[in-house]
Design an enzyme around this catalytic site. Sequence first.
Site, mmCIF file in Angstrom:
data_model
loop_
_atom_site.group_PDB
_atom_site.id
_atom_site.type_symbol
_atom_site.label_atom_id
_atom_site.label_comp_id
_atom_site.label_asym_id
_atom_site.label_seq_id
_atom_site.Cartn_x
_atom_site.Cartn_y
_atom_site.Cartn_z
ATOM 1 N N HIS A 121 0.858 -1.186 0.000
ATOM 2 C CA HIS A 121 0.000 0.000 0.000
ATOM 3 C C HIS A 121 0.894 1.236 0.000
ATOM 4 O O HIS A 121 2.032 1.197 0.464
ATOM 5 C CB HIS A 121 -0.866 -0.040 1.261
ATOM 6 C CG HIS A 121 -1.960 0.968 1.320
ATOM 7 N ND1 HIS A 121 -1.738 2.283 1.670
ATOM 8 C CD2 HIS A 121 -3.299 0.864 1.101
ATOM 9 C CE1 HIS A 121 -2.892 2.937 1.666
ATOM 10 N NE2 HIS A 121 -3.857 2.099 1.326
ATOM 11 N N ASP A 198 2.665 -4.670 7.764
ATOM 12 C CA ASP A 198 1.412 -3.942 7.595
ATOM 13 C C ASP A 198 0.287 -4.958 7.731
ATOM 14 O O ASP A 198 0.055 -5.777 6.841
ATOM 15 C CB ASP A 198 1.390 -3.271 6.220
ATOM 16 C CG ASP A 198 0.054 -2.595 5.901
ATOM 17 O OD1 ASP A 198 -0.906 -2.731 6.688
ATOM 18 O OD2 ASP A 198 -0.033 -1.944 4.848
ATOM 19 N N GLN A 201 -4.967 -5.376 6.447
ATOM 20 C CA GLN A 201 -5.904 -6.281 5.793
ATOM 21 C C GLN A 201 -5.915 -7.673 6.420
ATOM 22 O O GLN A 201 -6.777 -8.497 6.093
ATOM 23 C CB GLN A 201 -5.577 -6.390 4.299
ATOM 24 C CG GLN A 201 -5.726 -5.091 3.535
ATOM 25 C CD GLN A 201 -7.148 -4.573 3.537
ATOM 26 O OE1 GLN A 201 -8.098 -5.342 3.542
ATOM 27 N NE2 GLN A 201 -7.293 -3.255 3.537
ATOM 28 N N LYS A 224 -10.885 -1.164 10.177
ATOM 29 C CA LYS A 224 -10.914 -2.353 9.318
ATOM 30 C C LYS A 224 -11.544 -3.550 10.044
ATOM 31 O O LYS A 224 -11.917 -4.537 9.409
ATOM 32 C CB LYS A 224 -9.496 -2.750 8.896
ATOM 33 C CG LYS A 224 -8.681 -1.648 8.240
ATOM 34 C CD LYS A 224 -9.125 -1.360 6.832
ATOM 35 C CE LYS A 224 -8.121 -0.433 6.151
ATOM 36 N NZ LYS A 224 -8.537 -0.043 4.793
ATOM 37 N N CYS A 362 -4.714 2.618 -3.770
ATOM 38 C CA CYS A 362 -3.465 3.065 -3.129
ATOM 39 C C CYS A 362 -2.358 2.029 -3.301
ATOM 40 O O CYS A 362 -1.586 1.747 -2.382
ATOM 41 C CB CYS A 362 -3.677 3.360 -1.650
ATOM 42 S SG CYS A 362 -4.724 4.797 -1.347
#
Length: 404
Positions: A121, A198, A201, A224, A362
């Site tokens: 991202h 990261d 997700q 999220k 993104c």
Amino acid sequence: MDIEKIRDDFPILKREVSGRPLIYLDNAATSQTPRCVVNHIADTYYRVNANVHRGVHTLSQEATDAHEAARRRVQQFIGAASPSEIIFTRGTTEAINLVASSFGDEFLHDGDEVILTVMEHHADIVPWQLLQRRRKIKLRVVPINERGELQLDVYKQLFNERTRLVGVAQVSNVLGTINPVREMIAYAHSQGVPVLVDGAQAIPHLRVNVQDLDADFYAFSAHKIYGPTGIGILYGKEKWLDAMPPYQGGGEMIAHVDFSGTTFGELPFKFEAGTPDYVGTAAFASALDYVDSIGLEAIAAHENELMRYTTAQMEQIEGMRIFGTSPHKSSVISFLVDGIHHYDMGMLLDKLGVAVRTGHHCAQPLMTSLGIEGTVRVSFAMYNTRAEADAFIAALHRVVKMFR
């Protein structure tokens, strides 16, 4: 899972769009928020709204207790060793910026290198490019294969004596690919290199234990995983956080201030300048309780079944191109249909009551590597149903027919 009972907890799912029942399939961007979380926010404002820490009056102490209880709740949810390793931020983006700034200023020098992946991202690309303005560092990039999986042989070849950090998404927000971060971390550590993950997700779909992964840093956002917006988490191993300088200066993060100099507070407060969103942190703890009451494993199984069912239906459409076909993927489907621009597809689906995401998500370097400008992205959550999947497929067929 009692899906209808779960759906009752999300009042927004009862609204209509363009005269049709809302089918919300944009969960990778932001999940919806259950009633219990919104009620928690209202209750905090109406009952316990006072600035945290240092206050001696009852409301301040109660708000402080709830804020720090939320920190311990996050610690428990991700398996961190200590609550002092949990830093509250505004989101995944700020968490990664914190590492790029503080870790970068302390440990990266001219000529040093950071390994990223082509599926990152922008939040895990741009902060390192900003660091390049202060340090002449080099970014090395791991490519993907035709299924959207990282090429681990190339990953290992990118390491050298100047490698200082690896940044990798646990789950791609475009491809849905679940990356083998445990293996990647183990190899990086064998080379003496820390890893930033990261997890934006991953956290809504996978059971994460940061100690089991052995991650040095792990970042994610509350919105999220059914929590409020504007709250994020940076987990960092204490040895790294202790060695890193503060990210921002101000109140809360100090031990003593004088015009002759300042000494900084202990972890985690050294990285939390100013008044925190203590309302949001307490509400986020409520969201985590809600997820655990249903069971993350049950949620993931439901979402994955919907993804497989929907993918099978989509593959029957002429001209369909699905990006990200790894057998190890989360509940995201990015696609294009030949002859239909992704924006046109998204707008027409919206007119049929179906909310999807369109564009580059993104992740423009990934789009460049795929040779496209953008995709349509469908992403599932616990409250989505097979009936909604069928309605999406019917709407998709209707849009395709308009262009044929």
